[in-house]
Structure formats: structure tokens, C-alpha cells
Write an enzyme that holds these catalytic residues in place. Structure first.
Site, PDB file in Angstrom:
ATOM      1  N   HIS A   1      74.219 -35.484 -19.860  1.00 24.06           N
ATOM      2  CA  HIS A   1      73.546 -36.393 -18.933  1.00 24.06           C
ATOM      3  C   HIS A   1      72.364 -37.080 -19.602  1.00 24.06           C
ATOM      4  CE1 HIS A   1      71.721 -32.412 -18.433  1.00 24.06           C
ATOM      5  NE2 HIS A   1      70.597 -33.068 -18.334  1.00 24.06           N
TER       6      HIS A   1
ATOM      7  N   GLU B   1      79.942  -0.573  34.026  1.00 24.18           N
ATOM      8  CA  GLU B   1      78.762  -1.311  34.474  1.00 24.18           C
ATOM      9  C   GLU B   1      79.103  -2.456  35.403  1.00 24.18           C
ATOM     10  OE1 GLU B   1      76.895  -2.300  30.767  1.00 24.18           O
ATOM     11  OE2 GLU B   1      75.387  -0.756  31.026  1.00 24.18           O
TER      12      GLU B   1
ATOM     13  N   GLU C   1      65.713 -33.679  10.336  1.00 29.35           N
ATOM     14  CA  GLU C   1      64.518 -34.478  10.530  1.00 29.35           C
ATOM     15  C   GLU C   1      64.763 -35.672  11.431  1.00 29.35           C
ATOM     16  OE1 GLU C   1      61.284 -34.503   7.057  1.00 29.35           O
ATOM     17  OE2 GLU C   1      62.815 -36.029   6.917  1.00 29.35           O
TER      18      GLU C   1
ATOM     19  N   THR D   1      67.087 -39.633   1.391  1.00 28.62           N
ATOM     20  CA  THR D   1      68.113 -39.759   2.421  1.00 28.62           C
ATOM     21  C   THR D   1      69.117 -40.840   2.051  1.00 28.62           C
ATOM     22  OG1 THR D   1      66.536 -39.015   4.070  1.00 28.62           O
ATOM     23  CG2 THR D   1      68.468 -40.156   4.881  1.00 28.62           C
TER      24      THR D   1
ATOM     25  N   GLY E   1      74.582  -7.766  23.053  1.00 25.65           N
ATOM     26  CA  GLY E   1      75.931  -8.329  22.896  1.00 25.65           C
ATOM     27  C   GLY E   1      77.038  -7.296  22.782  1.00 25.65           C
ATOM     28  N   LYS E   2      76.765  -6.078  23.229  1.00 24.42           N
ATOM     29  CA  LYS E   2      77.772  -5.012  23.113  1.00 24.42           C
ATOM     30  C   LYS E   2      79.009  -5.328  23.935  1.00 24.42           C
ATOM     31  CE  LYS E   2      75.071  -1.832  24.855  1.00 24.42           C
ATOM     32  NZ  LYS E   2      73.791  -2.540  25.044  1.00 24.42           N
TER      33      LYS E   2
ATOM     34  N   THR F   1      60.926 -41.873  -1.098  1.00 19.21           N
ATOM     35  CA  THR F   1      61.494 -42.266  -2.389  1.00 19.21           C
ATOM     36  C   THR F   1      62.998 -42.487  -2.298  1.00 19.21           C
ATOM     37  OG1 THR F   1      61.473 -39.931  -2.925  1.00 19.21           O
ATOM     38  CG2 THR F   1      59.781 -41.279  -3.934  1.00 19.21           C
TER      39      THR F   1
END
Lengths: 114, 580
Positions: free
Chosen positions: B460, B76, B316, B293, B50-51, B290
Site C-alpha cells: 500500500h 406459577e 449517530e 461517514t 427469563g427462566k 473529515t
């Protein structure tokens, strides 16, 4: 290198026109030592081996910096042999006479005999 | 950063090193402001690292963003090829050239066409470069790749001397230059250019580990400046190069007292009544199925409802899958996507390396500016890196997000049902809040229980709540303590019913007692009133006797006196007096 027919033709005709005429272009940088040496060396060689058969144009790149890009100049001094196909480039102060002559397309023998 | 450095130097009153912003995202942060102004920088790396791209970006960004015209000298590629190659990044080299913002000069050098006939120098290159610089007033120069001269010209001594002269000349011209070079065996560049360009050296690297490629950048040296010394991954995409910003080692984050709701009221109540802190990190872990999501979607949904932006990184499921599934629990994510508040980014973890994931996450966050980010699940990242690598990546991500005051929620799958202190890729120690959802098996049923494992800086609940997913959405049932401990699912329901029955019976018994009491009271009251009446009549009787006695006595007293008067004869006189 591969040329198509047209290019070959035009190249031939050019060669015929300029038979025995060398079109040379020497790029120098002012009066630097290398440039001065290159000028005197190439003049000597031309006068000795190509008497009256050459045109030498000396260009100072400092004066025409645009030329540097269009002519793809990197190293100087540089001699471009415009009449050769393909165009040939010699760089350096032209002190290596053998290489200069070979670059000009002169046979090795030509200059050795004389 | 450049600003702070300037201030620092000004305070000390000493001259300081000026820096030019490269415009490449991330690079300026690592270098503390960019490349050294007016000095050459060496950019070396293997083929394909990536130069060229980085140097083109340096020139183009300089011209577009910093108003610094630049010269790109290509050894080049031809100018047209170069223009074509970078067109994919949206850089219009042709137009920039027409506008005299940049200048591309292709240097063609072919050994077979050149004969060396003695001493020479590279004045041609100097003149050419000088002319290009002067013609557009360039402040930036790139020589890509000057080492090609070594293949075109054979006299190494001259070349080396001339290159040294060239770099001095560039410095005296005051242009900020990048010189690219191929990586050599055992040294940074094939031709040892690092000997000549010593102000700043940047090394690019392209490594493949486990068939996954990662590009990395390292600043080998930077004279007169502090700089990051790590290897920083970088990404090349349709917007050019982005280097991953520095992992800040300082723990000096701004903190917010602002709270954000989790979207589940009963969960907020467990979290001190208000939800999570803004800018904190939340981990939701749990066994399969459980509802991790779902919790994450609720959180996203809530953020979107507040008209805040949210990015959902799904590792996923595909976005459509998530949208469909969440519809079943009454969350319409599609609407938020259409409104532009929610952005899904789904990719398989194996798409690229961890670092690349991180860079792409950074980039998206920078661009979309969300206030909530969700990663679902981080467990899958383990397939592309070891636990420690994943942890390192997540530390960086959390650091970055805290800096930006973005609240992040990770979900993680735990494979064992035993709560393991070292679970979840070791991030549990990094996060601010950790919710744990697990299966509770009881009476041939599987129910979900939610724990708050930790939640820094807030009061909590320590209770396990039953976590219920219905068509209406998610809810947390209050803790139900039966005689045999915490009850969930139908066991809880039946216990509740049993208690309801008991309650009814108890109520009835109480009612009967109440009625009995009121009856007794009535009887008592009747008795009291009859006694009162009796007492009153007796009292009256007694009063009557007493009055008669008094009357009798008075009358007899009167009579007695009259008789006495008659006897003494005064009675007449008295009577006369009385008449007078």
C-alpha cells in the site's frame, strides 16, 4: 373469598339438600402403605363420628390418571370433602385425627366429649 | 458442533453423552450441542431473569423444529396466562396443544386449601406427569417452578425425599427436562435444588450497571461435557432468546484472497490497486468533519452496486439524515434501501448495554446475511462502557465477522489531531486496514489528508493523499510536492498554475531555438549545394583536358605507325593482307 349471589344461592341449596351428609372422595395410589393406612383411618373416623351420614368414594389414581390433572392432585393420599363450601382437601394418611375432624368441619368439642 | 463431538466420540469408540438441541440460538453452541438428553437440567435465576421464557422456548422449539413433543408443567402461571405471555413471541401454545405437540398442565397448589394429616407422598404429581408424557409421547419436560411446592406443602422432609425421587424418575423416563428455580441467598436456588439436579446447571442473571441492564447466562456445570464457562449475554426480543455465541479463542480463521473495492478508485489504487481483502476489518478514523461517514457510505454503495447486501449500523445519525447527506455527494442510498440491498439500523448507544448491542448486531447479521457491515461510529459506544469493554466487544464482533467472511468498516472519531498509537478504542491493533483522515491546515485553509496507517498483507501507498469531497463525490488527489513540501487545497492549485505558466514559457523558448536551428540548417544546406556544383564543373573541366590528351596521344601513335610501315615497305603487303 367473594361469591356472587347466584353462587351463594346454589351453594345454600346444595347444603340444604345434603344436610348432615358428607360427600367424601379419597384418592389413593394402589395398595401403597400410605393409601392403606389412609383408607382404614378415614373409615374409622367416619364410622365413629359420621355414622350413616357420609358417602365415601375411593379412587385409585393409577387407574384413572386423567383425574390427577382435573382434580389438581399433587400429594397423595388425598381426601376431598366435596360437600364442604369451599371444597376442602386433606392430604396424608389421616393419622392426625384432630386435623381430619377439623377438616370435616366437626367441632372440636364434638369428638372430645364423646 | 454436535456433529464434531459425535465423530470424536465415535473415533474413541467409547459411549458418549447425547445432547438435545435446545433450539435457542447460541445456547447450543455454548453447550456444545444442547442439553443432556434424558437428564434434568436446572435453570436458576432471579425473578424476571427469563427462566420461564427460556423453558417455554425449549419446549416449543423442540416440538416445532426437532419433532420432540414436550410437557410444560406450570406451577406459577395458568395455561391461558402462559399462552398469552408467549404469544408475543409468536408461539401459538393453543394450536400446539391441539396438535398434541405440547401439553401444558397448570398445577394449582394453595396452602390454605390443604390440610396435612399425616404421611403423604407426591405420587399424584408423578402420575400426572407420567400421564402427560405418555399421552403425547413427550421427550421434553419442563417443571416451572417446582419450588412452589415448598410454599404449598409444609413437610420439607417429605418434599425433599420426593423431589429426589422425582428427578430419578425423570431420568428413568428418559426425558430431557428443565427444572427452573429461584435464585437463593448465597446459593444457586432457594431450596437447594442443585443438590438433586446435578447434571447440568445453568444460571441466568439480570444485572444493571450504570442504569443499563444486561441479561447474562452462565453454565455452572455440565457433567460429562466441555462447555463455555464465561458469562454470556443474551437478549430477549420478539423472536425469543438469543445467547451470544462464544468468543472463539482460536485464531484459525479462513482467509480470503478475494479483494473488494472501497468504491473510491483512487483509494483502491493506494491499496495495491484492488482494494481491501474480503472479510477483513477496516478502521476509518479521523477528526470531526473529515468525511468518515462519506467514505463508509461509498463503501456501502459499492457493495450494493455489486448486488451484495450491506448493513449500516448508525449510532449517530438517523437513516434519513444519512441518505439526505449522501445525496449531496452523489450517492443514492435510498435506491439500495428500496432494492433490499442496504439495511439501516440506527440506535443510540445508550439504548442498551454494549453486550446487548453486540447481540442485536449478531442477530441482524445472522438474519440479513450481509457481506459488508458498517459501524458508524464506534466512538459513541464509549458512552455505555469503558475503553476495555468496548475493545472486548469489538474483538468479539471482529471474530464473528471474520468467521462469516464479512467485511466490516468501523469509523471512529479522534479528538486530538496528533496521531496517537493507542487511539480509537484500542482497535487499531485488531483491524487489518486503518485509514486515517485528518485536517491539514495551511494558508488559512483546512484541507483533508488521507493516510493509510496500515493495511495488512498488501502493498500500500505510504503517501498522504489529499482527500476531496465534491458534488460529484469523493476523490483523492495525487500527492503534490512543492518546494515547501506537500501542498493541499488552493496552495496546490496555485502551485500547479505557477508551474503551468513556467511550462508555457519554457515551451516557447524551446520553440524559438528550434526555429533558429532549422534556419541554420537551411543556410548550411544551401552552401553545401553550391560547393557541390562548383566541384562538379571543375571536375568536368579536368576530365575534358584528360580526354583530349588521350585522344591526341592515340592519334599520334597511329600516325607514327603508319609512317614506320611506309618506310619498311611492308605497309603495302600489309595493306594487301588487310584487303584480303
Amino acid at each position: 373469598m367473594i361469591y356472587n349471589d347466584e353462587e351463594l344461592e346454589s351453594a345454600d341449596s346444595q347444603k340444604n339438600e345434603n344436610t348432615a351428609t358428607y360427600i367424601l372422595r379419597l384418592f389413593i395410589t394402589g395398595a401403597s402403605p400410605n393409601s392403606v393406612r389412609a383408607m382404614s383411618n378415614i373409615k374409622n373416623i367416619c364410622d365413629t363420628y359420621l355414622k350413616d351420614k357420609y358417602q365415601l368414594e375411593v379412587i385409585d389414581v393409577y387407574q384413572q390418571p386423567k383425574m390427577a390433572e382435573t382434580e389438581q392432585i399433587i400429594a397423595l393420599p388425598m381426601l376431598v370433602i366435596k360437600s364442604a363450601i369451599p371444597e376442602r382437601r386433606l392430604i396424608g394418611d389421616m393419622s392426625d385425627k384432630g386435623k381430619v375432624l377439623r377438616g370435616l368441619g366437626l367441632k372440636f368439642n364434638d369428638w372430645e366429649i364423646e | 458442533m454436535a456433529e464434531t463431538q459425535k465423530n470424536k466420540s465415535n473415533r474413541s469408540g467409547l459411549p458418549y453423552l447425547h445432547k438435545s438441541n435446545s433450539g435457542i440460538s447460541g445456547l447450543d453452541e455454548i453447550t456444545g450441542g444442547g442439553l443432556p438428553t434424558g437428564r434434568p437440567t436446572l435453570l436458576c435465576g432471579e425473578a424476571g431473569s427469563g427462566k420461564t421464557l427460556m423453558s417455554v422456548e425449549f419446549i416449543v422449539r423442540g416440538a416445532l423444529e426437532y419433532n420432540e413433543p414436550g410437557v410444560f408443567m406450570a406451577f406459577e402461571e395458568k395455561a391461558e396466562e402462559l399462552a398469552m405471555n408467549v404469544a408475543s413471541l409468536g408461539f401459538d401454545l393453543q394450536k400446539l396443544q391441539q396438535d398434541k405437540k405440547i401439553r401444558v398442565d397448570h398445577v394449582h397448589i394453595e396452602r390454605s386449601e390443604i390440610e396435612e394429616t399425616g404421611e403423604y407422598d407426591l405420587d399424584g404429581l408423578f402420575i400426572r406427569l407420567g400421564h402427560a408424557i405418555d399421552s403425547i409421547g413427550a421427550k421434553r419436560v419442563v417443571l416451572d417452578t417446582i419450588e412452589n411446592l415448598f410454599s404449598g406443602l409444609s413437610n420439607q422432609n417429605i418434599l425433599r425425599a420426593e423431589l429426589r425421587r422425582l428427578f430419578h424418575w425423570l431420568k428413568s423416563k428418559g426425558v430431557t427436562a428443565i427444572i427452573t428455580a429461584e435464585r437463593g441467598e448465597g446459593k444457586l436456588t432457594r431450596q437447594g435444588l442443585e443438590e438433586y439436579v446435578s447434571d447440568c446447571v445453568i444460571l441466568l442473571d439480570h444485572r444493571i450497571v450504570n442504569q443499563i441492564s444486561t441479561r447474562r447466562l452462565r453454565i455452572v456445570k455440565y457433567r460429562g461435557s466441555v462447555h463455555g464457562t464465561n458469562e454470556y449475554p443474551f437478549l430477549i426480543d420478539e423472536e425469543g432468546i438469543s445467547v451470544l455465541p462464544v468468543t472463539s479463542l482460536l485464531l484459525e480463521k479462513e482467509v480470503s484472497m478475494e479483494r473488494v473495492s472501497s468504491g473510491i478508485k483512487s483509494l483502491d489504487k493506494m491499496l495495491g490497486g484492488e482494494g481491501f481483502y474480503k472479510g477483513s476489518s477496516i478502521l476509518v478514523s479521523g477528526t470531526a468533519g473529515t468525511g468518515k461517514t462519506s467514505i463508509a457510505s461509498y463503501f456501502a454503495n459499492e457493495a450494493c452496486k455489486r448486488k451484495e447486501r450491506c448493513i449500516y449500523f448508525a449510532f449517530e445519525e438517523s437513516p434519513n439524515q444519512i441518505i439526505r447527506n449522501m445525496k449531496s455527494i452523489n450517492i443514492d442510498l435510498k435506491k439500495h434501501v428500496d432494492d433490499g440491498f442496504l439495511l439501516f439500523n440506527a440506535s443510540r448507544p445508550t439504548l442498551y448495554g454494549l453486550e446487548m448491542h453486540l447481540v442485536s448486531i449478531y442477530k441482524m447479521i445472522r438474519k440479513f446475511k450481509p457481506s459488508v457491515v458498517i459501524l458508524d461510529p464506534i466512538t459513541n459506544l464509549i458512552t455505555v462502557g469503558s475503553v476495555s469493554e468496548v475493545k472486548a466487544m469489538l474483538i468479539r464482533l471482529i471474530d464473528f465477522l471474520q468467521d462469516e467472511q464479512i467485511t466490516v468498516m468501523f469509523t471512529a472519531l479522534t479528538l486530538n489531531t496528533v496521531v496517537n498509537e493507542q487511539t480509537d478504542e484500542g482497535v487499531s491493533s485488531l483491524v487489518d486496514s486503518w485509514l486515517y483522515v485528518r485536517d491539514i491546515e495551511l494558508d488559512g485553509e483546512r484541507n483533508r489528508g488521507m493516510y493509510i496507517m496500515k493495511s495488512r498483507g498488501m502493498n500500500h501507498s505510504n503517501q498522504i493523499r489529499e482527500f476531496i469531497i465534491t458534488d460529484e463525490g469523493i476523490d483523492l488527489m495525487d500527492l503534490y510536492l512543492g518546494p515547501d513540501g506537500v501542498l493541499t487545497g488552493s496552495a496546490r492549485e496555485s502551485q500547479q498554475l505557477r508551474e503551468k505558466t513556467g511550462e508555457a514559457l519554457k515551451n516557447q523558448a524551446a520553440n524559438r531555438m528550434d526555429r533558429e536551428i532549422s534556419r541554420k540548417r537551411k543556410v548550411l544546406e544551401a552552401k553545401i549545394s553550391s560547393l557541390t556544383t562548383e566541384f562538379e564543373s571543375i571536375e568536368e573541366e579536368l576530365n575534358k583536358v584528360y580526354l583530349e590528351e588521350t585522344l591526341k596521344k592515340q592519334i599520334s601513335d597511329n600516325n607514327k605507325e603508319q609512317i614506320l610501315n611506309l618506310r619498311t615497305g611492308q605497309s603495302k603487303k600489309k595493306n594487301d593482307d588487310d584487303a584480303n
